[in-house]
Scaffold this motif. Structure first.
Motif, PDB file in Angstrom:
ATOM      1  N   PRO A 108       1.104  -0.954  -0.003  1.00  0.00           N
ATOM      2  CA  PRO A 108       0.000  -0.258   0.628  1.00  0.00           C
ATOM      3  C   PRO A 108       0.600   1.492   0.076  1.00  0.00           C
ATOM      4  CG  PRO A 108       0.045  -1.196   2.322  1.00  0.00           C
ATOM      5  CD  PRO A 108       1.193  -2.004   1.478  1.00  0.00           C
ATOM      6  N   CYS A 109       0.625   2.464  -0.596  1.00  0.00           N
ATOM      7  CA  CYS A 109       0.752   3.891  -0.196  1.00  0.00           C
ATOM      8  C   CYS A 109       0.927   3.987   1.304  1.00  0.00           C
ATOM      9  CB  CYS A 109       0.280   5.122  -1.013  1.00  0.00           C
ATOM     10  SG  CYS A 109       0.804   6.684  -1.388  1.00  0.00           S
ATOM     11  N   ALA A 110       0.083   4.066   2.078  1.00  0.00           N
ATOM     12  CA  ALA A 110       0.161   4.528   3.076  1.00  0.00           C
ATOM     13  C   ALA A 110      -0.210   3.158   4.565  1.00  0.00           C
ATOM     14  CB  ALA A 110       0.162   5.264   3.720  1.00  0.00           C
ATOM     15  N   LEU A 132       7.657  -5.730   0.345  1.00  0.00           N
ATOM     16  CA  LEU A 132       6.554  -5.274   1.242  1.00  0.00           C
ATOM     17  C   LEU A 132       7.180  -3.224   1.175  1.00  0.00           C
ATOM     18  CD1 LEU A 132       3.846  -5.025   2.212  1.00  0.00           C
ATOM     19  CD2 LEU A 132       4.543  -5.598   4.224  1.00  0.00           C
ATOM     20  N   ARG A 133       6.518  -2.741  -0.103  1.00  0.00           N
ATOM     21  CA  ARG A 133       6.202  -1.528   0.994  1.00  0.00           C
ATOM     22  C   ARG A 133       5.697  -0.697   0.730  1.00  0.00           C
ATOM     23  NH1 ARG A 133       5.395   3.357  -2.779  1.00  0.00           N
ATOM     24  NH2 ARG A 133       3.755   3.747  -0.087  1.00  0.00           N
ATOM     25  N   ALA A 134       5.622   0.064   2.056  1.00  0.00           N
ATOM     26  CA  ALA A 134       4.481   0.620   2.979  1.00  0.00           C
ATOM     27  C   ALA A 134       4.880   1.908   4.038  1.00  0.00           C
ATOM     28  CB  ALA A 134       3.496  -0.349   3.900  1.00  0.00           C
ATOM     29  N   LYS A 138       4.174   9.809   5.968  1.00  0.00           N
ATOM     30  CA  LYS A 138       4.496  10.387   4.398  1.00  0.00           C
ATOM     31  C   LYS A 138       4.603  11.488   4.469  1.00  0.00           C
ATOM     32  CE  LYS A 138       2.608   7.645   1.622  1.00  0.00           C
ATOM     33  NZ  LYS A 138       3.606   7.193   1.008  1.00  0.00           N
ATOM     34  N   PRO A 139       4.821  11.826   3.067  1.00  0.00           N
ATOM     35  CA  PRO A 139       5.251  13.254   2.021  1.00  0.00           C
ATOM     36  C   PRO A 139       4.380  13.954   1.940  1.00  0.00           C
ATOM     37  CG  PRO A 139       6.031  11.392   1.252  1.00  0.00           C
ATOM     38  CD  PRO A 139       5.537  11.009   2.054  1.00  0.00           C
ATOM     39  N   ARG A 140       3.072  13.985   2.408  1.00  0.00           N
ATOM     40  CA  ARG A 140       1.640  14.800   1.657  1.00  0.00           C
ATOM     41  C   ARG A 140       2.063  16.050   1.309  1.00  0.00           C
ATOM     42  NH1 ARG A 140      -2.377  11.309   2.375  1.00  0.00           N
ATOM     43  NH2 ARG A 140      -2.469  12.498   0.636  1.00  0.00           N
ATOM     44  N   VAL A 190      14.165   7.013   0.151  1.00  0.00           N
ATOM     45  CA  VAL A 190      13.747   8.772  -0.318  1.00  0.00           C
ATOM     46  C   VAL A 190      13.388   8.876  -0.728  1.00  0.00           C
ATOM     47  CG1 VAL A 190      15.530  10.789  -0.729  1.00  0.00           C
ATOM     48  CG2 VAL A 190      16.698   8.916   1.128  1.00  0.00           C
ATOM     49  N   GLY A 191      12.221   9.431   0.175  1.00  0.00           N
ATOM     50  CA  GLY A 191      10.684  10.369  -1.407  1.00  0.00           C
ATOM     51  C   GLY A 191      11.520  10.987  -2.175  1.00  0.00           C
ATOM     52  N   ALA A 192      10.793  11.128  -3.141  1.00  0.00           N
ATOM     53  CA  ALA A 192      10.793  12.131  -4.508  1.00  0.00           C
ATOM     54  C   ALA A 192      11.014  13.758  -3.636  1.00  0.00           C
ATOM     55  CB  ALA A 192       9.815  12.448  -5.906  1.00  0.00           C
ATOM     56  N   ARG A 193      10.644  14.108  -2.700  1.00  0.00           N
ATOM     57  CA  ARG A 193      10.774  15.476  -2.315  1.00  0.00           C
ATOM     58  C   ARG A 193      11.357  15.873  -1.882  1.00  0.00           C
ATOM     59  NH1 ARG A 193       6.584  12.871  -2.932  1.00  0.00           N
ATOM     60  NH2 ARG A 193       4.339  14.275  -4.434  1.00  0.00           N
ATOM     61  N   ASN A 194      12.371  15.049  -1.043  1.00  0.00           N
ATOM     62  CA  ASN A 194      13.587  14.897  -0.416  1.00  0.00           C
ATOM     63  C   ASN A 194      14.399  14.708  -0.851  1.00  0.00           C
ATOM     64  OD1 ASN A 194      12.876  15.923   2.538  1.00  0.00           O
ATOM     65  ND2 ASN A 194      12.141  13.883   3.118  1.00  0.00           N
ATOM     66  N   ILE A 213      16.746   5.650  -3.194  1.00  0.00           N
ATOM     67  CA  ILE A 213      16.336   7.330  -3.183  1.00  0.00           C
ATOM     68  C   ILE A 213      15.650   7.557  -4.868  1.00  0.00           C
ATOM     69  CG2 ILE A 213      17.832  10.049  -4.298  1.00  0.00           C
ATOM     70  CD1 ILE A 213      20.122   8.429  -2.864  1.00  0.00           C
ATOM     71  N   LYS A 214      14.514   8.550  -4.599  1.00  0.00           N
ATOM     72  CA  LYS A 214      13.837   8.301  -5.976  1.00  0.00           C
ATOM     73  C   LYS A 214      14.149  10.389  -6.478  1.00  0.00           C
ATOM     74  CE  LYS A 214       9.013   6.270  -5.818  1.00  0.00           C
ATOM     75  NZ  LYS A 214       8.475   6.458  -4.841  1.00  0.00           N
ATOM     76  N   ARG A 215      13.606   9.774  -8.364  1.00  0.00           N
ATOM     77  CA  ARG A 215      14.591  10.855  -8.328  1.00  0.00           C
ATOM     78  C   ARG A 215      13.217  11.574  -7.692  1.00  0.00           C
ATOM     79  NH1 ARG A 215      13.911  11.368 -15.530  1.00  0.00           N
ATOM     80  NH2 ARG A 215      14.625  13.677 -15.487  1.00  0.00           N
ATOM     81  N   GLU A 243      13.538   5.780 -11.327  1.00  0.00           N
ATOM     82  CA  GLU A 243      12.510   6.875 -11.657  1.00  0.00           C
ATOM     83  C   GLU A 243      11.275   6.970 -11.154  1.00  0.00           C
ATOM     84  OE1 GLU A 243      13.176   9.193 -13.598  1.00  0.00           O
ATOM     85  OE2 GLU A 243      10.905   8.335 -14.428  1.00  0.00           O
ATOM     86  N   ARG A 244       9.983   7.637 -11.027  1.00  0.00           N
ATOM     87  CA  ARG A 244       9.252   7.526 -10.233  1.00  0.00           C
ATOM     88  C   ARG A 244       8.415   9.180 -10.707  1.00  0.00           C
ATOM     89  NH1 ARG A 244       7.025  11.802  -8.834  1.00  0.00           N
ATOM     90  NH2 ARG A 244       5.966  11.650  -7.412  1.00  0.00           N
ATOM     91  N   GLY A 245       8.685   8.905 -12.522  1.00  0.00           N
ATOM     92  CA  GLY A 245       8.342   9.741 -13.146  1.00  0.00           C
ATOM     93  C   GLY A 245       8.931  11.507 -12.460  1.00  0.00           C
ATOM     94  N   SER A 278       3.651   3.304 -10.298  1.00  0.00           N
ATOM     95  CA  SER A 278       2.452   3.791  -9.635  1.00  0.00           C
ATOM     96  C   SER A 278       2.759   5.214  -9.846  1.00  0.00           C
ATOM     97  CB  SER A 278       1.967   3.309  -8.631  1.00  0.00           C
ATOM     98  OG  SER A 278       2.373   1.592  -8.553  1.00  0.00           O
ATOM     99  N   HIS A 279       3.833   6.232  -8.712  1.00  0.00           N
ATOM    100  CA  HIS A 279       3.850   7.534  -9.000  1.00  0.00           C
ATOM    101  C   HIS A 279       3.943   7.866 -10.712  1.00  0.00           C
ATOM    102  CE1 HIS A 279       3.579   5.724  -4.708  1.00  0.00           C
ATOM    103  NE2 HIS A 279       3.589   7.033  -4.585  1.00  0.00           N
ATOM    104  N   GLY A 280       4.555   7.014 -11.527  1.00  0.00           N
ATOM    105  CA  GLY A 280       5.017   7.357 -12.572  1.00  0.00           C
ATOM    106  C   GLY A 280       3.967   7.593 -13.605  1.00  0.00           C
TER     107      GLY A 280
HETATM  108  C1  PEP Z   1       5.738   6.456  -2.376  1.00  0.00           C
HETATM  109  O1  PEP Z   1       6.166   5.829  -2.984  1.00  0.00           O
HETATM  110  O2  PEP Z   1       4.228   6.519  -1.773  1.00  0.00           O
HETATM  111  C2  PEP Z   1       6.199   8.076  -2.530  1.00  0.00           C
HETATM  112  C3  PEP Z   1       5.643   9.059  -1.787  1.00  0.00           C
HETATM  113  O3  PEP Z   1       6.219   8.298  -3.356  1.00  0.00           O
HETATM  114  P1  PEP Z   1       6.766   9.727  -3.803  1.00  0.00           P
HETATM  115  O4  PEP Z   1       8.257  10.028  -3.300  1.00  0.00           O
HETATM  116  O5  PEP Z   1       8.233   9.434  -5.603  1.00  0.00           O
HETATM  117  O6  PEP Z   1       6.116  10.658  -4.802  1.00  0.00           O
END
Ligand code: PEP
Ligand code: MN
Length: 344
Positions: A108-110, A132-134, A138-140, A190-194, A213-215, A243-245, A278-280
């Motif tokens: 799940p995302c969260a 398992l990712r979860a 959450k960076p909202r 490490v999320g895209a925003r970080n 590390i996410k792009r 790579e997540r878009g 998914s995020h892509g």
């Molecule tokens: C996530 O993987 O749930 C997520 C927040 O991804 P991203 O940092 O790529 O937006």
């Protein structure tokens, strides 16, 4: 500058070089591959260039790496990095990322509840997912959206991991939480925003746990590699790139998934590359075709979001695959991987 050692170089020879380099007030970074060891020298190139590095016993060659990402660069790094996650329980299976297997991470995302996490953990495992990712943190975009269960979520993640013997990846957003998250996660995300939170990257570099590390939403691949360099330069060699878009002018998808990132990053770097369709894409019906395409492009792994009731998900429901579609995705990925001499 990179010193490539001979296959038979001894530990004494390595330490001899390290002591000399320290004497010149330069930093060293030792990367021990299964085949051979590579020593990276960090510091003023002019000082390094004046030293007779190739005269040291055990040295095979000395390369000057022109790229700004000295340690992440493929240049001077004859072997691709393989990241091994030791089995959760004694006698269990390790996970190897960067080898012939395409490693699928799903969940799940969260983390919304203990029951949901256990249910999805079992489904991921049964379908052949390896990690398992979860998200617990959450960076909202909105402060009014669900922020994740935090420490409580991490506790559930630790329980699922122990009970199922399933490896887990989860996001760390804050330097203050690094130890806490590292106490549970097999891989820290490490999320895209970080992606350019340099203090966070440095703190993760001091760990001895893999980091993915996410792009960033508007970052170049070179910037992604420089973020990896922050972790590597602190001594942590287990870095995955994701790579997540990226954000473009296209409104029919949430992001534009840049699949050319896979061959570009694999040409530029020895680090494994993961694709998150998914995020892509942001839409569940686009996830499977783009996951297939990512495997076809040579990705080392795939990360997808799943949920049993996407309409009720507390975050990212529109891009979540139903478990039955996740099973179908796994079958499709197996066929694509087989055609390329790989497995899932
Ligand atoms: C996530 O993987 O749930 C997520 C927040 O991804 P991203 O940092 O790529 O937006
Ligand atoms: Mn998400």
């Amino acid at each position: 500058m990179i010193i490539v050692l001979k296959k038979k170089a001894t530990e004494r020879q390595i330490q001899h070089i390290v002591a000399a380099v320290h004497g010149w007030k330069l930093k060293v970074n030792i990367s021990r591959g299964t085949e051979r060891t590579v020593i990276g020298l960090i510091g003023d190139e002019r000082v390094i260039r004046s030293k007779p590095l190739d005269m040291f016993p055990g040295v095979e060659s000395v390369l000057s790496v022109l790229k700004p990402y000295k340690l992440a660069a493929a240049e001077g790094h004859p072997e691709r990095t393989r990241i091994q996650l030791p089995p959760v329980h004694r006698g269990g299976r390790p996970v190897v990322i960067g080898g012939p297997q395409v490693v699928v991470m799903a969940g799940p995302c969260a983390i919304e509840s203990r029951a949901l996490l256990f249910d999805l953990g079992r489904r991921v495992q049964q379908a052949g997912g390896r990690i398992l990712r979860a998200g617990a943190f959450k960076p909202r975009t909105s402060p009014y959206s669900f922020q994740g269960l935090g420490v409580e979520g991490l506790r559930y993640l630790a329980e699922v991991r122990a009970e199922l013997g399933l490896h887990v990846i989860t996001e760390v957003m804050d330097t203050r939480d690094v130890e806490l998250v590292a106490g549970v996660a097999d891989v820290l995300q490490v999320g895209a925003r970080n992606m350019q939170n340099f203090n966070l990257l440095k703190a993760l570099g001091r760990l001895r746990k893999p980091v993915m590390i996410k792009r960033g939403l508007a970052n170049t691949l070179e910037e992604l590699l420089m973020s990896a360099e922050y972790v590597l330069s602190e001594g942590n060699h287990d870095v995955l790139l994701c790579e997540r878009g990226i954000r473009t002018f296209e409104p029919l998808t949430r992001n534009t998934l840049d699949l050319s990132a896979v061959p570009v990053l694999q040409r530029e770097s020895h680090l494994p590359v993961i694709v998150d369709p998914s995020h892509g894409t942001g839409h569940w019906d686009l996830v499977v075709p783009m996951a297939r395409a990512a495997v076809a492009a040579g990705a080392d792994g795939i990360m997808v979001e799943i949920h049993p009731h996407p309409a009720e998900a507390l975050s990212d429901g529109s891009q979540a695959l139903l478990p039955k579609n996740f099973v179908k995705m796994m079958q499709a990925l197996r066929a694509v991987a087989r055609a390329l001499g790989r497995n899932v």
